[in-house]
Write a protein that holds these residues in place. Structure first.
Motif, PDB file in Angstrom:
ATOM      1  N   SER A 122      -3.858   2.661   3.518  1.00 41.03           N
ATOM      2  CA  SER A 122      -3.201   2.399   2.235  1.00 41.03           C
ATOM      3  C   SER A 122      -2.225   1.215   2.254  1.00 41.03           C
ATOM      4  CB  SER A 122      -2.488   3.672   1.766  1.00 41.03           C
ATOM      5  OG  SER A 122      -1.779   3.450   0.573  1.00 41.03           O
ATOM      6  N   PRO A 123      -1.283   1.094   3.217  1.00 35.96           N
ATOM      7  CA  PRO A 123      -0.351  -0.044   3.172  1.00 35.96           C
ATOM      8  C   PRO A 123      -1.047  -1.398   3.243  1.00 35.96           C
ATOM      9  CG  PRO A 123       0.435   1.639   4.685  1.00 35.96           C
ATOM     10  CD  PRO A 123      -0.965   2.010   4.323  1.00 35.96           C
ATOM     11  N   GLY A 124      -2.081  -1.521   4.069  1.00 31.97           N
ATOM     12  CA  GLY A 124      -2.797  -2.790   4.150  1.00 31.97           C
ATOM     13  C   GLY A 124      -3.497  -3.142   2.855  1.00 31.97           C
ATOM     14  N   LEU A 125      -4.068  -2.165   2.202  1.00 32.16           N
ATOM     15  CA  LEU A 125      -4.723  -2.409   0.912  1.00 32.16           C
ATOM     16  C   LEU A 125      -3.698  -2.808  -0.146  1.00 32.16           C
ATOM     17  CD1 LEU A 125      -7.280   0.542   0.923  1.00 32.16           C
ATOM     18  CD2 LEU A 125      -7.766  -1.892   1.254  1.00 32.16           C
ATOM     19  N   GLN A 126      -2.496  -2.236  -0.058  1.00 34.52           N
ATOM     20  CA  GLN A 126      -1.440  -2.649  -0.995  1.00 34.52           C
ATOM     21  C   GLN A 126      -1.163  -4.147  -0.870  1.00 34.52           C
ATOM     22  OE1 GLN A 126      -0.125  -0.738  -3.259  1.00 34.52           O
ATOM     23  NE2 GLN A 126       0.254   1.338  -2.536  1.00 34.52           N
ATOM     24  N   LEU A 127      -1.089  -4.637   0.369  1.00 35.81           N
ATOM     25  CA  LEU A 127      -0.805  -6.056   0.580  1.00 35.81           C
ATOM     26  C   LEU A 127      -1.910  -6.940   0.008  1.00 35.81           C
ATOM     27  CD1 LEU A 127       0.918  -8.312   1.739  1.00 35.81           C
ATOM     28  CD2 LEU A 127      -0.182  -7.950   3.949  1.00 35.81           C
ATOM     29  N   LEU A 128      -3.149  -6.472   0.051  1.00 36.79           N
ATOM     30  CA  LEU A 128      -4.253  -7.272  -0.464  1.00 36.79           C
ATOM     31  C   LEU A 128      -4.217  -7.393  -1.983  1.00 36.79           C
ATOM     32  CD1 LEU A 128      -7.149  -6.100   1.848  1.00 36.79           C
ATOM     33  CD2 LEU A 128      -5.919  -8.274   1.886  1.00 36.79           C
TER      34      LEU A 128
ATOM     35  N   PHE B  62       0.462   2.825  -7.298  1.00 36.95           N
ATOM     36  CA  PHE B  62       0.434   4.293  -7.317  1.00 36.95           C
ATOM     37  C   PHE B  62      -0.914   4.821  -6.847  1.00 36.95           C
ATOM     38  CE2 PHE B  62      -0.937   8.117  -9.507  1.00 36.95           C
ATOM     39  CZ  PHE B  62       0.064   9.020  -9.175  1.00 36.95           C
ATOM     40  N   ALA B  63      -2.002   4.247  -7.381  1.00 33.92           N
ATOM     41  CA  ALA B  63      -3.341   4.762  -7.064  1.00 33.92           C
ATOM     42  C   ALA B  63      -3.655   4.629  -5.577  1.00 33.92           C
ATOM     43  CB  ALA B  63      -4.388   4.027  -7.896  1.00 33.92           C
ATOM     44  N   VAL B  64      -3.359   3.460  -4.996  1.00 36.56           N
ATOM     45  CA  VAL B  64      -3.674   3.244  -3.582  1.00 36.56           C
ATOM     46  C   VAL B  64      -2.830   4.156  -2.701  1.00 36.56           C
ATOM     47  CG1 VAL B  64      -3.617   1.555  -1.714  1.00 36.56           C
ATOM     48  CG2 VAL B  64      -4.455   0.888  -3.963  1.00 36.56           C
TER      49      VAL B  64
ATOM     50  N   ILE C  66      -4.144   2.946  10.795  1.00 33.72           N
ATOM     51  CA  ILE C  66      -5.356   3.758  10.838  1.00 33.72           C
ATOM     52  C   ILE C  66      -5.440   4.407  12.218  1.00 33.72           C
ATOM     53  CG2 ILE C  66      -7.860   3.740  10.594  1.00 33.72           C
ATOM     54  CD1 ILE C  66      -7.550   1.171   8.938  1.00 33.72           C
ATOM     55  N   PRO C  67      -5.531   5.712  12.293  1.00 32.31           N
ATOM     56  CA  PRO C  67      -5.551   6.375  13.604  1.00 32.31           C
ATOM     57  C   PRO C  67      -6.913   6.261  14.272  1.00 32.31           C
ATOM     58  CG  PRO C  67      -5.777   8.003  11.867  1.00 32.31           C
ATOM     59  CD  PRO C  67      -5.564   6.679  11.187  1.00 32.31           C
ATOM     60  N   GLY C  68      -6.910   6.505  15.581  1.00 32.59           N
ATOM     61  CA  GLY C  68      -8.164   6.565  16.312  1.00 32.59           C
ATOM     62  C   GLY C  68      -8.391   5.390  17.237  1.00 32.59           C
ATOM     63  N   THR C  69      -9.560   5.378  17.850  1.00 33.52           N
ATOM     64  CA  THR C  69      -9.963   4.287  18.726  1.00 33.52           C
ATOM     65  C   THR C  69     -10.451   3.101  17.904  1.00 33.52           C
ATOM     66  OG1 THR C  69     -12.224   5.120  18.854  1.00 33.52           O
ATOM     67  CG2 THR C  69     -10.652   5.955  20.473  1.00 33.52           C
TER      68      THR C  69
END
Length: 726
Positions: A147-153, A131-133, A87-90
């Motif tokens: 997205s990748p972190g949600l895939q792991l969950l 696919f959806a995530v 996730i980009p940003g501060t």
């Protein structure tokens, strides 16, 4: 001893400056380095936050509550959304993204828990959910990063044993881990935010205001310094030069409006730089007053976007409203008979006024949302202003629901790879099979060349990490206290080194981390490291297979194809618009939906192209210039078709048709390597006639501007691959 000039003491006692020099109010040296700039400091800060959130949740659940299930999900909940996600940003910006991902995490953990009842249901679930995530990445960098972190969950609970009665512990653990991570991101080791896109647009608008002021006084032309300032301000709005977290790439109204404002600002600066001085002395009244009105409106817009003005209507839209009114009056009035140069300048000023009004409207929408929606009789360029968020999300996702979208391609690739890994793990009863799925997820890249490189590095790192983990497990055996003490330090090093040193280091260190974690959850031997190697090998092979079968070139070829489609569609729009305007039948012009869709496809391909290694074999194009040309065609077409006027006389009609045919032909041949394109500055077609209706000169200015765009693309085609990142 004498007194220190800085007020300290030169003796051994610690005075106000400390025993070794002045005390830095920012803290000790290691803390200053941790807060400093650069990728190493950034990775270290994120590693501290991740380690703290993961370990606190893990130890609290495992040793405090004696709940190994909750402990597992607390640790992987934090690790998935911090180390696996990008996730980009501060910290506060990432914390805001994590807040809205929390309900999604609950849904994914619940779905994975219940679909684990059978292998086929788990495979089908991971195919659809994977696919959806992954496809939600079309919503912008923040959604793509999460997205990748949600895939792991989803991956974590979709493996046997089927234990729906543990769902409460799973949800509680995942929630605890993510909440701890949110708090760590929001409050621990604060970072300086990059310049916001709104402020960049405000600076560009301020530059435009200074340019209009210079153009409105003798000699009515920009100085070289002002021209360079306008160019630099426009370049600063390039998406590739803007921090990822600040790019207005989301589907929401405010993000669309801010992106629209950036495009309008770039267009305005380009038009001002090309504005020619008036022929003869400046008249005291008339269309030239549009320049002063545009200057006041763009200065007002700059003040609002920069935050130097108060919020609400009281901020002042008077200048923008006055400009719109002046533009309507000037458009409705028939100009007096004059020379071609005077009429062209009049048309150019009307275009400047139109772009400035669009900039002001887009800025208002970005600041005030739907409350600033323009009246329904405005041109359709602000079609999104009255749409609600679900409609805008659907519009974005539906636009990418096809095999020509790079987001669709990536989602298919990831979904199939995860489903294959889950099938292999289920049929072979692979121990810790989710590691195979995790490897397929993290090592599959958008091009087969990238995937091959990442797999080679990952396997090397995993092998070394497994050897280290095996030695540790064989030496320490069942002394879990050693693992508990070592875990935070190893995790801190892993998450600090991995992002900086590459995928090999990341996989090797993560192998040691997971070995220390699972050694605390259940008795473990050195064979755990062996299982880890096997899982990563299987996942890597699956990732390579689907990386080879599913669009192996990534965005490299897709961008050129999408750009070609965009330019061909733009060429057709130029021809159809000109024909409709020449005949005074704007209703005959076709809908511009195909051009809008082509722009969406090209912009998404360009966004992915910027993240991939270049594969150049010759001259390269300025793809950003191609996208800007598409927008110029779309906006100019809408602007001309929204106006009314008489049909062109035969001489004006012949010139417009010839000019449009030349521009359309150039668009169809760009961005091919140069050769047939005209030299910079060479016009298409004959010289324009001296007289014609007002709409003729508006069309002439539009076609001339597109000629300049073609010249810019042709010139960039001559550069070497060193400027590929433009």
């Amino acid at each position: 001893m004498g007194a220190d000039p800085d007020g300290g003491n030169r003796g051994g006692r610690a005075g106000p400056t400390g025993p070794r020099g002045p005390l830095d109010p920012r803290g000790p040296h290691w803390l200053r380095r941790l807060r400093g700039p650069g990728p190493k400091a950034l990775a270290a800060r994120r590693a501290v936050r991740t380690t703290l959130a993961a370990c606190v949740g893990f130890y609290l659940c495992l040793y405090g509550l004696d709940d190994s299930v909750a402990a597992t999900y607390a640790l992987f909940g934090a690790v998935s959304m911090a180390a696996l996600s990008h996730i980009p940003g501060t910290g506060p910006q990432r914390a805001a993204v994590l807040v809205w991902t929390l309900p999604v995490a609950w849904v994914l953990v619940t779905a994975g828990t219940y679909l684990a009842v059978r292998t086929w249901s788990a495979v089908l679930g991971v195919l659809v959910i994977g696919f959806a995530v992954a496809f939600v990445a079309a919503a912008g960098p923040k959604a793509a990063g999460a997205s990748p972190g949600l895939q792991l969950l989803y991956i974590l609970p979709c493996f046997p044993p089927y234990l729906p009665d543990t769902l409460g512990s799973r949800l509680a653990g995942a929630t605890l881990g993510i909440v701890l991570l949110i708090l760590a991101e929001a409050f621990l080791l604060p970072e300086r935010r990059d310049t916001s896109y709104a402020r960049l647009v405000a600076r560009a608008s301020a530059t435009a205001a200074r340019c209009t002021a210079e153009l409105d006084r003798p000699p009515y032309a920009l100085s070289p310094a002002a021209t360079e300032a306008a160019r630099a301000a426009g370049e600063s709005l390039r998406p590739s030069l803007v921090a990822e977290a600040e790019r207005p790439a989301g589907p929401g109204l405010r993000e669309r409006a801010l992106a629209h404002a950036g495009l309008a600002a770039r267009t305005l600066l380009a038009r001002l730089a090309r504005l020619t001085p008036p022929a003869g002395p400046r008249p005291p009244q008339g269309p030239l007053d549009l320049l002063a009105a545009a200057g006041r409106a763009v200065a007002e817009t700059s003040a609002k976007l920069s935050g130097t003005a108060q919020e609400g209507r009281a901020v002042g839209t008077e200048a923008a409203d006055a400009l719109r009114q002046a533009r309507r009056e000037a458009t409705a009035q028939d100009p007096p008979l004059s020379t071609s140069a005077v009429l062209r300048r009049r048309a150019a000023l009307l275009e400047v006024a139109d772009v400035t009004a669009a900039l002001a409207t887009a800025a208002d929408l970005a600041l005030r949302g739907r409350a600033a929606a323009p009246s329904k009789d405005e041109p359709g360029r602000f079609w999104y202003a009255r749409k609600r968020a679900p409609q805008l999300w659907w519009h974005r996702l539906a636009g990418h629901a096809g095999p020509r979208s790079v987001y669709f391609q990536n989602a298919v690739r990831i979904g199939l790879a995860l489903a294959a890994a889950r099938t292999v793990a289920g049929l072979d009863s692979l121990p810790h099979g989710f590691w195979a799925m995790l490897a397929a997820l993290t090592l599959t890249r958008t091009t087969v060349a990238q995937t091959r490189t990442s797999v080679r590095q990952a396997l090397t790192g995993t092998l070394i990490g497994a050897l280290v983990a095996g030695v540790v497990l064989a030496t320490v055996a069942g002394h879990t206290t050693v693992y508990a003490v070592a875990l935070p330090f190893v995790m801190l090093v892993a998450f600090s080194v991995g992002p900086v040193r590459g995928v090999g280091w990341a996989q090797g260190m993560f192998t040691v981390v997971v070995s220390l974690v699972f050694a605390q959850l259940a008795p473990a031997t050195w064979q755990l490291a062996e299982v880890r190697i096997l899982d990563v090998v299987i996942g890597s092979l699956i990732g390579m297979v689907f990386g080879l079968l599913a669009w192996p070139r990534g965005a490299q070829r897709e961008l050129r194809r999408s750009a070609s489609v965009l330019l061909r569609t733009a060429a057709k729009t130029v021809e159809d618009t000109t024909a409709a305007v020449v005949a005074a039948r704007p209703a005959d012009a076709p809908d511009d939906e195909p051009l809008q869709h082509a722009l969406i496809m090209a912009e998404s391909a360009f966004a992915q192209y910027q993240s991939e290694p270049r594969e150049h074999t010759g001259p390269v194009a300025d793809w950003q210039a191609v996208l800007m040309t598409g927008h110029h065609v779309l906006w100019g077409s809408r602007r001309l078709l929204a106006r009314s006027g008489p049909a062109f006389d035969p001489e004006a009609a012949a010139w417009a048709d010839t000019h449009a045919a030349g521009v359309a032909d150039g668009l169809r041949r760009a961005p091919a390597p140069p050769g047939a394109e005209p030299a910079p500055g060479a016009p298409y077609g004959p010289a324009a006639p001296e007289l014609g209706p007002p709409l003729f000169f508006a069309a002439a200015i539009w076609l001339d501007a597109l000629t300049a765009d073609l010249t810019r693309m042709a010139a960039v085609d001559r550069v070497t691959s060193g400027s590929a990142g433009r």
